[in-house]
Scaffold this motif. Sequence first.
Motif, PDB file in Angstrom:
ATOM      1  N   TYR A 107       0.862  -1.175   0.000  1.00 42.80           N
ATOM      2  CA  TYR A 107       0.000   0.000   0.000  1.00 42.80           C
ATOM      3  C   TYR A 107       0.902   1.229   0.000  1.00 42.80           C
ATOM      4  O   TYR A 107       1.930   1.258   0.674  1.00 42.80           O
ATOM      5  CB  TYR A 107      -0.883   0.031   1.262  1.00 42.80           C
ATOM      6  N   SER A 108       0.510   2.258  -0.743  1.00 40.53           N
ATOM      7  CA  SER A 108       1.208   3.539  -0.680  1.00 40.53           C
ATOM      8  C   SER A 108       0.166   4.647  -0.697  1.00 40.53           C
ATOM      9  O   SER A 108      -0.863   4.537  -1.370  1.00 40.53           O
ATOM     10  CB  SER A 108       2.187   3.707  -1.844  1.00 40.53           C
ATOM     11  N   GLY A 109       0.428   5.686   0.063  1.00 37.80           N
ATOM     12  CA  GLY A 109      -0.517   6.782   0.132  1.00 37.80           C
ATOM     13  C   GLY A 109       0.175   8.116   0.306  1.00 37.80           C
ATOM     14  O   GLY A 109       1.268   8.190   0.862  1.00 37.80           O
ATOM     15  N   GLN A 110      -0.442   9.154  -0.233  1.00 36.40           N
ATOM     16  CA  GLN A 110      -0.019  10.538  -0.026  1.00 36.40           C
ATOM     17  C   GLN A 110      -1.237  11.278   0.506  1.00 36.40           C
ATOM     18  O   GLN A 110      -2.290  11.283  -0.132  1.00 36.40           O
ATOM     19  CB  GLN A 110       0.433  11.185  -1.329  1.00 36.40           C
ATOM     20  N   ILE A 111      -1.075  11.875   1.676  1.00 40.03           N
ATOM     21  CA  ILE A 111      -2.194  12.562   2.306  1.00 40.03           C
ATOM     22  C   ILE A 111      -1.831  14.023   2.507  1.00 40.03           C
ATOM     23  O   ILE A 111      -0.810  14.335   3.119  1.00 40.03           O
ATOM     24  CB  ILE A 111      -2.547  11.898   3.653  1.00 40.03           C
ATOM     25  N   ALA A 112      -2.650  14.902   1.964  1.00 42.76           N
ATOM     26  CA  ALA A 112      -2.437  16.344   2.071  1.00 42.76           C
ATOM     27  C   ALA A 112      -3.784  16.992   2.354  1.00 42.76           C
ATOM     28  O   ALA A 112      -4.839  16.359   2.217  1.00 42.76           O
ATOM     29  CB  ALA A 112      -1.848  16.901   0.776  1.00 42.76           C
ATOM     30  N   ASP A 113      -3.754  18.260   2.741  1.00 41.58           N
ATOM     31  CA  ASP A 113      -5.003  18.986   2.970  1.00 41.58           C
ATOM     32  C   ASP A 113      -5.843  19.046   1.700  1.00 41.58           C
ATOM     33  O   ASP A 113      -7.063  18.932   1.742  1.00 41.58           O
ATOM     34  CB  ASP A 113      -4.720  20.410   3.451  1.00 41.58           C
ATOM     35  N   GLU A 114      -5.182  19.217   0.553  1.00 43.63           N
ATOM     36  CA  GLU A 114      -5.876  19.421  -0.714  1.00 43.63           C
ATOM     37  C   GLU A 114      -6.322  18.130  -1.393  1.00 43.63           C
ATOM     38  O   GLU A 114      -7.238  18.139  -2.199  1.00 43.63           O
ATOM     39  CB  GLU A 114      -4.980  20.191  -1.696  1.00 43.63           C
ATOM     40  N   ALA A 115      -5.633  17.013  -1.109  1.00 39.93           N
ATOM     41  CA  ALA A 115      -5.928  15.786  -1.851  1.00 39.93           C
ATOM     42  C   ALA A 115      -5.388  14.567  -1.113  1.00 39.93           C
ATOM     43  O   ALA A 115      -4.489  14.686  -0.290  1.00 39.93           O
ATOM     44  CB  ALA A 115      -5.298  15.855  -3.237  1.00 39.93           C
ATOM     45  N   HIS A 116      -5.957  13.431  -1.450  1.00 40.27           N
ATOM     46  CA  HIS A 116      -5.493  12.140  -0.944  1.00 40.27           C
ATOM     47  C   HIS A 116      -5.253  11.252  -2.153  1.00 40.27           C
ATOM     48  O   HIS A 116      -6.045  11.250  -3.093  1.00 40.27           O
ATOM     49  CB  HIS A 116      -6.531  11.489  -0.052  1.00 40.27           C
ATOM     50  N   ASP A 117      -4.177  10.480  -2.129  1.00 35.59           N
ATOM     51  CA  ASP A 117      -3.844   9.569  -3.219  1.00 35.59           C
ATOM     52  C   ASP A 117      -3.464   8.234  -2.586  1.00 35.59           C
ATOM     53  O   ASP A 117      -2.554   8.175  -1.761  1.00 35.59           O
ATOM     54  CB  ASP A 117      -2.677  10.143  -4.023  1.00 35.59           C
ATOM     55  N   HIS A 118      -4.184   7.166  -2.952  1.00 32.47           N
ATOM     56  CA  HIS A 118      -3.943   5.853  -2.362  1.00 32.47           C
ATOM     57  C   HIS A 118      -3.737   4.836  -3.476  1.00 32.47           C
ATOM     58  O   HIS A 118      -4.387   4.909  -4.515  1.00 32.47           O
ATOM     59  CB  HIS A 118      -5.132   5.410  -1.505  1.00 32.47           C
ATOM     60  N   GLY A 119      -2.836   3.890  -3.231  1.00 35.65           N
ATOM     61  CA  GLY A 119      -2.597   2.847  -4.219  1.00 35.65           C
ATOM     62  C   GLY A 119      -2.251   1.527  -3.548  1.00 35.65           C
ATOM     63  O   GLY A 119      -1.644   1.499  -2.475  1.00 35.65           O
ATOM     64  N   ILE A 120      -2.661   0.454  -4.192  1.00 27.95           N
ATOM     65  CA  ILE A 120      -2.348  -0.889  -3.732  1.00 27.95           C
ATOM     66  C   ILE A 120      -1.801  -1.648  -4.931  1.00 27.95           C
ATOM     67  O   ILE A 120      -2.314  -1.529  -6.042  1.00 27.95           O
ATOM     68  CB  ILE A 120      -3.605  -1.605  -3.186  1.00 27.95           C
ATOM     69  N   ASN A 121      -0.742  -2.431  -4.699  1.00 23.33           N
ATOM     70  CA  ASN A 121      -0.243  -3.254  -5.774  1.00 23.33           C
ATOM     71  C   ASN A 121       0.192  -4.616  -5.244  1.00 23.33           C
ATOM     72  O   ASN A 121       0.494  -4.764  -4.063  1.00 23.33           O
ATOM     73  CB  ASN A 121       0.877  -2.565  -6.573  1.00 23.33           C
ATOM     74  N   ALA A 122       0.202  -5.577  -6.126  1.00 23.76           N
ATOM     75  CA  ALA A 122       0.650  -6.932  -5.831  1.00 23.76           C
ATOM     76  C   ALA A 122       1.660  -7.314  -6.906  1.00 23.76           C
ATOM     77  O   ALA A 122       1.512  -6.937  -8.075  1.00 23.76           O
ATOM     78  CB  ALA A 122      -0.522  -7.898  -5.832  1.00 23.76           C
ATOM     79  N   ARG A 123       2.705  -8.028  -6.475  1.00 22.17           N
ATOM     80  CA  ARG A 123       3.741  -8.428  -7.441  1.00 22.17           C
ATOM     81  C   ARG A 123       4.286  -9.799  -7.061  1.00 22.17           C
ATOM     82  O   ARG A 123       4.516 -10.073  -5.883  1.00 22.17           O
ATOM     83  CB  ARG A 123       4.866  -7.398  -7.433  1.00 22.17           C
ATOM     84  N   TYR A 124       4.463 -10.628  -8.057  1.00 20.78           N
ATOM     85  CA  TYR A 124       5.130 -11.909  -7.851  1.00 20.78           C
ATOM     86  C   TYR A 124       6.413 -11.874  -8.654  1.00 20.78           C
ATOM     87  O   TYR A 124       6.403 -11.584  -9.862  1.00 20.78           O
ATOM     88  CB  TYR A 124       4.239 -13.069  -8.307  1.00 20.78           C
ATOM     89  N   SER A 125       7.534 -12.146  -8.007  1.00 27.14           N
ATOM     90  CA  SER A 125       8.853 -12.166  -8.667  1.00 27.14           C
ATOM     91  C   SER A 125       9.403 -13.580  -8.642  1.00 27.14           C
ATOM     92  O   SER A 125       9.356 -14.263  -7.620  1.00 27.14           O
ATOM     93  CB  SER A 125       9.840 -11.252  -7.927  1.00 27.14           C
ATOM     94  N   LEU A 126       9.931 -13.992  -9.776  1.00 27.47           N
ATOM     95  CA  LEU A 126      10.561 -15.306  -9.905  1.00 27.47           C
ATOM     96  C   LEU A 126      11.958 -15.093 -10.473  1.00 27.47           C
ATOM     97  O   LEU A 126      12.106 -14.575 -11.578  1.00 27.47           O
ATOM     98  CB  LEU A 126       9.732 -16.201 -10.823  1.00 27.47           C
ATOM     99  N   ARG A 127      12.958 -15.442  -9.683  1.00 28.94           N
ATOM    100  CA  ARG A 127      14.361 -15.323 -10.146  1.00 28.94           C
ATOM    101  C   ARG A 127      14.804 -16.631 -10.779  1.00 28.94           C
ATOM    102  O   ARG A 127      14.515 -17.699 -10.252  1.00 28.94           O
ATOM    103  CB  ARG A 127      15.286 -15.009  -8.971  1.00 28.94           C
ATOM    104  N   PHE A 128      15.484 -16.500 -11.903  1.00 25.91           N
ATOM    105  CA  PHE A 128      16.051 -17.687 -12.550  1.00 25.91           C
ATOM    106  C   PHE A 128      17.339 -17.345 -13.242  1.00 25.91           C
ATOM    107  O   PHE A 128      17.717 -16.226 -13.382  1.00 25.91           O
ATOM    108  CB  PHE A 128      15.070 -18.353 -13.518  1.00 25.91           C
TER     109      PHE A 128
END
Length: 175
Positions: A154-175
Amino acid sequence: MGFNGFSDRTRASYDADSKQGFVEGGYRFNAGAWEFEPYAQFAQVRVSSDGFQETGGAAALTGRGADSRVNLSTVGLRFNVNLKGSQQDDSWLSLRGGLGRRHATGDLSPETSVAWRGANAFTVQGAPLADDATLLEAGIAARLSANGLLELNYSGQIADEAHDHGINARYSLRF
Protein backbone atom coordinates in the motif's frame (compact mmCIF):
# COMPACT_ATOMS: atom_id res chain seq x y z
CA MET A 1 -17.25 17.17 -29.86
CA GLY A 2 -21.00 17.07 -30.12
CA PHE A 3 -24.14 18.27 -28.45
CA ASN A 4 -27.69 18.97 -29.61
CA GLY A 5 -27.52 20.94 -32.86
CA PHE A 6 -23.71 20.93 -33.09
CA SER A 7 -21.11 18.40 -34.15
CA ASP A 8 -17.41 18.88 -34.86
CA ARG A 9 -14.31 16.72 -35.10
CA THR A 10 -10.93 18.32 -34.35
CA ARG A 11 -7.38 17.04 -34.66
CA ALA A 12 -3.92 18.27 -33.67
CA SER A 13 -0.40 16.90 -33.57
CA TYR A 14 2.27 18.21 -31.23
CA ASP A 15 5.07 17.01 -28.97
CA ALA A 16 5.73 17.16 -25.24
CA ASP A 17 8.87 16.15 -23.35
CA SER A 18 9.45 15.38 -19.70
CA LYS A 19 12.72 15.09 -17.82
CA GLN A 20 13.28 13.98 -14.25
CA GLY A 21 16.35 14.05 -12.06
CA PHE A 22 16.32 12.16 -8.78
CA VAL A 23 18.78 11.65 -5.92
CA GLU A 24 18.30 9.83 -2.62
CA GLY A 25 20.52 9.18 0.36
CA GLY A 26 19.83 6.93 3.29
CA TYR A 27 21.49 4.67 5.81
CA ARG A 28 20.16 1.32 6.99
CA PHE A 29 20.49 0.32 10.65
CA ASN A 30 20.06 -3.32 11.69
CA ALA A 31 18.75 -4.32 15.12
CA GLY A 32 18.15 -8.07 15.06
CA ALA A 33 15.17 -8.80 12.84
CA TRP A 34 14.44 -5.07 12.50
CA GLU A 35 15.93 -2.73 9.89
CA PHE A 36 15.47 1.06 9.94
CA GLU A 37 16.43 3.47 7.17
CA PRO A 38 16.20 7.24 7.56
CA TYR A 39 16.36 8.86 4.11
CA ALA A 40 16.24 12.14 2.24
CA GLN A 41 15.49 12.56 -1.44
CA PHE A 42 15.17 15.32 -4.01
CA ALA A 43 13.55 15.17 -7.44
CA GLN A 44 13.07 17.76 -10.13
CA VAL A 45 10.52 17.20 -12.90
CA ARG A 46 10.42 19.38 -16.02
CA VAL A 47 7.73 19.24 -18.69
CA SER A 48 7.81 21.14 -21.98
CA SER A 49 5.07 21.03 -24.61
CA ASP A 50 4.79 22.56 -28.07
CA GLY A 51 2.04 24.94 -29.07
CA PHE A 52 -0.69 23.46 -31.23
CA GLN A 53 -3.33 24.38 -33.79
CA GLU A 54 -6.27 22.01 -34.14
CA THR A 55 -7.88 21.50 -37.51
CA GLY A 56 -11.63 21.14 -37.82
CA GLY A 57 -14.56 23.46 -37.48
CA ALA A 58 -15.66 26.00 -34.89
CA ALA A 59 -14.49 23.84 -31.95
CA ALA A 60 -10.82 23.86 -33.11
CA LEU A 61 -8.47 25.28 -30.46
CA THR A 62 -5.10 27.00 -30.62
CA GLY A 63 -2.77 26.59 -27.66
CA ARG A 64 0.57 28.05 -26.68
CA GLY A 65 3.59 25.96 -25.76
CA ALA A 66 4.22 25.62 -22.06
CA ASP A 67 7.10 24.81 -19.72
CA SER A 68 6.82 23.80 -16.08
CA ARG A 69 9.16 22.67 -13.32
CA VAL A 70 8.40 21.07 -9.95
CA ASN A 71 10.88 20.35 -7.13
CA LEU A 72 10.02 17.58 -4.64
CA SER A 73 11.98 17.15 -1.38
CA THR A 74 11.21 14.27 0.96
CA VAL A 75 12.52 13.13 4.34
CA GLY A 76 11.35 10.00 6.06
CA LEU A 77 11.96 6.69 7.75
CA ARG A 78 11.48 3.21 6.28
CA PHE A 79 11.44 0.00 8.28
CA ASN A 80 11.49 -3.72 7.64
CA VAL A 81 11.07 -6.62 10.08
CA ASN A 82 12.04 -10.13 8.99
CA LEU A 83 10.01 -12.88 10.64
CA LYS A 84 11.85 -16.17 11.06
CA GLY A 85 10.71 -19.48 9.67
CA SER A 86 11.45 -22.91 11.07
CA GLN A 87 15.12 -22.56 10.07
CA GLN A 88 17.17 -20.25 12.31
CA ASP A 89 18.67 -18.13 9.48
CA ASP A 90 15.71 -18.36 7.11
CA SER A 91 13.31 -15.41 6.87
CA TRP A 92 10.22 -16.29 4.86
CA LEU A 93 8.01 -13.29 5.72
CA SER A 94 8.82 -9.61 6.09
CA LEU A 95 6.70 -6.64 7.05
CA ARG A 96 7.60 -3.28 5.56
CA GLY A 97 6.52 0.27 6.11
CA GLY A 98 7.48 3.88 5.96
CA LEU A 99 6.51 7.38 6.92
CA GLY A 100 7.73 10.51 5.14
CA ARG A 101 7.03 14.17 4.55
CA ARG A 102 7.18 15.67 1.04
CA HIS A 103 7.44 19.36 0.20
CA ALA A 104 6.82 20.57 -3.36
CA THR A 105 7.77 23.91 -4.94
CA GLY A 106 7.58 25.32 -8.44
CA ASP A 107 4.69 25.18 -10.87
CA LEU A 108 2.19 23.36 -8.65
CA SER A 109 -0.95 24.44 -10.55
CA PRO A 110 -0.66 23.30 -14.19
CA GLU A 111 -2.34 25.64 -16.64
CA THR A 112 -2.33 26.55 -20.28
CA SER A 113 -3.85 29.27 -22.41
CA VAL A 114 -6.07 28.25 -25.35
CA ALA A 115 -8.47 30.00 -27.73
CA TRP A 116 -11.07 29.12 -30.32
CA ARG A 117 -10.42 30.51 -33.77
CA GLY A 118 -11.16 34.26 -33.76
CA ALA A 119 -11.96 34.39 -30.03
CA ASN A 120 -10.18 35.60 -26.91
CA ALA A 121 -7.84 33.25 -25.07
CA PHE A 122 -8.91 31.55 -21.86
CA THR A 123 -7.00 29.55 -19.24
CA VAL A 124 -7.46 25.85 -18.58
CA GLN A 125 -6.15 24.59 -15.23
CA GLY A 126 -5.29 21.07 -14.18
CA ALA A 127 -5.42 19.54 -10.71
CA PRO A 128 -2.84 21.25 -8.46
CA LEU A 129 -0.09 19.37 -6.65
CA ALA A 130 -0.11 19.59 -2.86
CA ASP A 131 2.71 21.73 -1.50
CA ASP A 132 3.06 19.48 1.58
CA ALA A 133 2.04 15.82 1.91
CA THR A 134 2.52 12.95 4.32
CA LEU A 135 3.69 9.74 2.64
CA LEU A 136 2.67 6.34 3.98
CA GLU A 137 3.92 2.89 2.94
CA ALA A 138 2.94 -0.55 4.26
CA GLY A 139 3.58 -3.97 2.83
CA ILE A 140 4.17 -7.63 3.32
CA ALA A 141 6.52 -9.89 1.39
CA ALA A 142 6.36 -13.69 1.52
CA ARG A 143 9.12 -15.92 0.16
CA LEU A 144 7.14 -18.78 -1.38
CA SER A 145 10.20 -20.68 -2.61
CA ALA A 146 13.96 -20.18 -2.92
CA ASN A 147 13.33 -18.11 -6.09
CA GLY A 148 9.74 -16.86 -5.67
CA LEU A 149 8.59 -13.77 -3.78
CA LEU A 150 5.01 -12.50 -3.39
CA GLU A 151 4.59 -8.85 -2.34
CA LEU A 152 1.47 -6.85 -1.39
CA ASN A 153 1.98 -3.12 -0.86
CA TYR A 154 0.00 0.00 0.00
CA SER A 155 1.21 3.54 -0.68
CA GLY A 156 -0.52 6.78 0.13
CA GLN A 157 -0.02 10.54 -0.03
CA ILE A 158 -2.19 12.56 2.31
CA ALA A 159 -2.44 16.34 2.07
CA ASP A 160 -5.00 18.99 2.97
CA GLU A 161 -5.88 19.42 -0.71
CA ALA A 162 -5.93 15.79 -1.85
CA HIS A 163 -5.49 12.14 -0.94
CA ASP A 164 -3.84 9.57 -3.22
CA HIS A 165 -3.94 5.85 -2.36
CA GLY A 166 -2.60 2.85 -4.22
CA ILE A 167 -2.35 -0.89 -3.73
CA ASN A 168 -0.24 -3.25 -5.77
CA ALA A 169 0.65 -6.93 -5.83
CA ARG A 170 3.74 -8.43 -7.44
CA TYR A 171 5.13 -11.91 -7.85
CA SER A 172 8.85 -12.17 -8.67
CA LEU A 173 10.56 -15.31 -9.90
CA ARG A 174 14.36 -15.32 -10.15
CA PHE A 175 16.05 -17.69 -12.55
